[in-house]
Design an enzyme around this catalytic site. Structure first.
Site, PDB file in Angstrom:
ATOM      1  CD  GLU A 229      -2.573   1.395  -0.028  1.00 38.59           C
ATOM      2  OE1 GLU A 229      -2.499   2.137  -1.127  1.00 38.59           O
ATOM      3  OE2 GLU A 229      -3.869   0.558  -0.154  1.00 38.59           O
TER       4      GLU A 229
ATOM      5  CG  ASP B  65      -0.749   5.136  -1.353  1.00 43.83           C
ATOM      6  OD1 ASP B  65      -1.479   4.639  -2.021  1.00 43.83           O
ATOM      7  OD2 ASP B  65      -1.086   4.894  -0.074  1.00 43.83           O
TER       8      ASP B  65
ATOM      9  CB  SER C 109      -5.093   1.606  -3.117  1.00 42.97           C
ATOM     10  OG  SER C 109      -5.713   1.419  -1.837  1.00 42.97           O
TER      11      SER C 109
ATOM     12  CG  ASP D  94     -20.041  10.620 -18.907  1.00 40.22           C
ATOM     13  OD1 ASP D  94     -19.954  10.199 -17.870  1.00 40.22           O
ATOM     14  OD2 ASP D  94     -20.987  10.808 -19.434  1.00 40.22           O
TER      15      ASP D  94
ATOM     16  N   GLY E 165     -23.185  11.214 -17.570  1.00 42.78           N
ATOM     17  CA  GLY E 165     -23.138  12.246 -16.284  1.00 42.78           C
ATOM     18  C   GLY E 165     -22.598  11.465 -15.156  1.00 42.78           C
TER      19      GLY E 165
ATOM     20  CG  ASP F 226     -21.801   6.371 -13.262  1.00 37.91           C
ATOM     21  OD1 ASP F 226     -21.200   6.080 -12.227  1.00 37.91           O
ATOM     22  OD2 ASP F 226     -21.679   6.544 -14.304  1.00 37.91           O
TER      23      ASP F 226
END
Length: 528
Positions: free
Chosen positions: A246, A250, A445, A488, A502, A504
């Site tokens: 993790e 990052d 992540s 989109d 749009g 969601d």
């Protein structure tokens, strides 16, 4: 103290979300422990400080909206009479940390404390921890002054939101390739910006960082590791594990996409007080970070009311200080991994002061910078973008026109999650380096530091912080209308919710078109 001396601060305790078992042993009554108390503000933060690009300084925040010295004196005196010693006071964040025997803490706050054994998702093997049961009480003279008490329990709170492929990935991308595909502004690299990462476990080895950036033709960026609450920051001997992944992904993704930025990695423990103190350190750092990246979370329903209130308060401070906070929407679809099968969303991604980052499946050709298809990520119930409707937070005014579904249990409106998205499918993942080996990883992540890096590059161009981004990117939107600055995503689902034109509850407004988004933000910041 008697019951007559107490008031109920909160009856909302955390709900276990990992297998655990109570232990026969009890905590040693004389053992010492610490708790952090959130005190009230001198005055409420004005709307324009959190909902617009207006920014306040750390000093002004402390002087106008920090803790009142009289409140601090009363709390210290009251708790001191019951054997609790103040170890840290922060006027700006209004957090006061006290220490004392566990028996005294249990008496003062009216808590029953028991030992449990469970799992910490950031580290292998079982972990033992305290859990407080029942209501949290407060000495009556502190009613209305102390808003939250965090640290009576030490159970794990959050999980990392990454996925590695079960078999050979379909396609992999370097972070630099994704930056080009998403049209990150090429003339900016985040120079002058500060990108903060909060890590709840795991280590990142310098050799992996150096080898990763060397493979991309980049210098290793300026990375500072900050220990919070005594958490270790030095890698242990032995091979790297997936629990180190993790923090590694990052730092590598953020550094590759904002190579000019200064990166600060706040390392803490995966419990309520650790999370709270790390967020405090990042939010109230001097100078303030441009953006904070949180690649972890867990279902809203599993957070105690005490901890969520204190975190929400810090996130409000971040917005006032001009800091954008990004968080992963989760990797377990519309249920957020809860066994009841009902819709749930992750916290802190569901907080309205957070830019919630969802996930997509991206099929593209990095050689030509052509995107062939992008859909909502869903390869199974526990391998899909998180998203849905908050059961805690109401519908923000900036989401009022995008047709957020109502809550499935009550039919009431709520905050829609996520706001934005990026590639997260573990079959179309990111190439990172762990233990000297290149591996593929996906998950929200990974999408989160990608968005944090883009915000650094955009902020460099704007020459001013953005703070809460949503009022700017949702402005003038209508349901089922494509938003300028975004690609989109109109195909796919995450279980309960299906993608549509749009916004969601799978991918929010969509994945970024960085150059167009920068142009939109230049215009909207000037208008604000």
């Amino acid at each position: 103290m008697t019951d007559d001396d107490h008031v109920v601060l909160s009856a909302h305790t955390s709900r276990p979300w990992l297998p655990e078992r109570p232990l026969d042993a009890s905590p040693v009554p004389g053992s010492t422990a610490r708790v952090s108390l959130l005190l009230r503000r001198r005055a409420p933060l004005p709307h324009q400080l959190v909902q617009t690009p207006a920014v306040i300084s750390n000093r002004e925040l402390a002087e106008r909206f920090g803790a009142d010295p009289a409140d601090i004196a009363l709390v210290e005196g009251t708790l001191g009479r019951h054997g609790l010693r103040t170890v840290q006071v922060d006027h700006e964040s209004r957090l006061l940390t006290v220490e004392g025997p566990l028996s005294a803490l249990a008496e003062v706050f009216g808590s029953r404390i028991r030992l449990y054994e469970g799992e910490d998702p950031f580290r292998p093997g079982p972990v033992r921890y305290r859990r407080h049961l029942g209501e949290v009480l407060l000495p009556a003279e502190l009613d209305g002054i102390v808003m939250s008490v965090v640290g009576l329990g030490t159970q794990p709170v959050a999980r990392p939101e990454f996925h590695v492929p079960d078999d050979e990935p379909r396609i992999t991308y370097s972070a630099v390739e994704l930056g080009r595909l998403y049209r990150f502004p090429a003339s900016h690299d985040g120079t002058g910006q500060r990108l903060a990462v909060v890590s709840l476990g795991g280590m990142c080895r310098p050799d992996d960082l150096d080898g990763y950036f060397r493979s991309l033709g980049l210098a290793t960026p300026d990375i500072t590791h900050v220990s919070v609450d005594g958490a270790p920051v030095t890698p242990q001997s032995g091979p790297a594990t997936r629990f180190d992944l993790e923090v590694t992904l990052d730092l590598q993704i953020a550094g590759a996409l904002a190579p000019g930025a200064t990166i600060l990695n706040y390392v803490t423990r995966n419990n309520g007080q650790g999370i709270l103190l790390a967020l405090k350190a990042a939010v109230h750092a001097t100078p303030s970070p441009t953006v904070i990246s949180l690649s972890w979370g867990s279902p809203e329903i599993t957070w105690s009311g005490q901890l969520a209130l204190a975190v929400h308060d810090l996130l409000e401070d971040a917005a006032a200080l001009g800091i954008t906070v990004c968080a992963a929407s989760g990797d377990s679809g519309s249920t957020s991994g809860m066994p009841d099968g009902a819709p749930h969303v992750n916290y802190p991604a569901s907080d309205p002061y957070v830019l919630a980052c969802g996930g997509t499946t991206l099929l593209a050709d990095p050689a030509t910078n052509v995107i062939h298809a992008e859909t909502a990520w869903n390869t199974g119930a526990f391998s899909a973008t998180g998203g849905g409707v908050s059961g805690v937070f109401g519908l923000p005014e900036w989401q009022a026109t995008v047709d957020v579904p109502v809550r499935s249990d009550s039919g009431e409106p709520g905050r829609g999650v996520p706001d934005v998205a990026a590639n997260a499918d573990n079959r179309t993942g990111y190439r990172v380096r762990l233990g000297g080996t290149e591996i593929c990883v996906g998950g929200t992540s990974a999408a989160t530091p990608l968005w944090a890096a883009l915000i650094c590059r955009v902020t460099q161009s704007l020459e001013r912080p953005l703070g809460l981004l949503q009022p700017l990117i949702y402005r003038d939107l209508q349901a089922e209308v494509v938003t300028t600055g975004f690609r989109d995503v109109v195909a796919g689902d995450n279980g309960t919710y299906t993608a549509r034109p749009g916004w969601d509850p799978n991918t929010g407004l969509g994945s970024p078109h960085g150059e167009d988004l920068l142009e939109v933000l230049h215009r909207r910041v000037a208008e604000a």
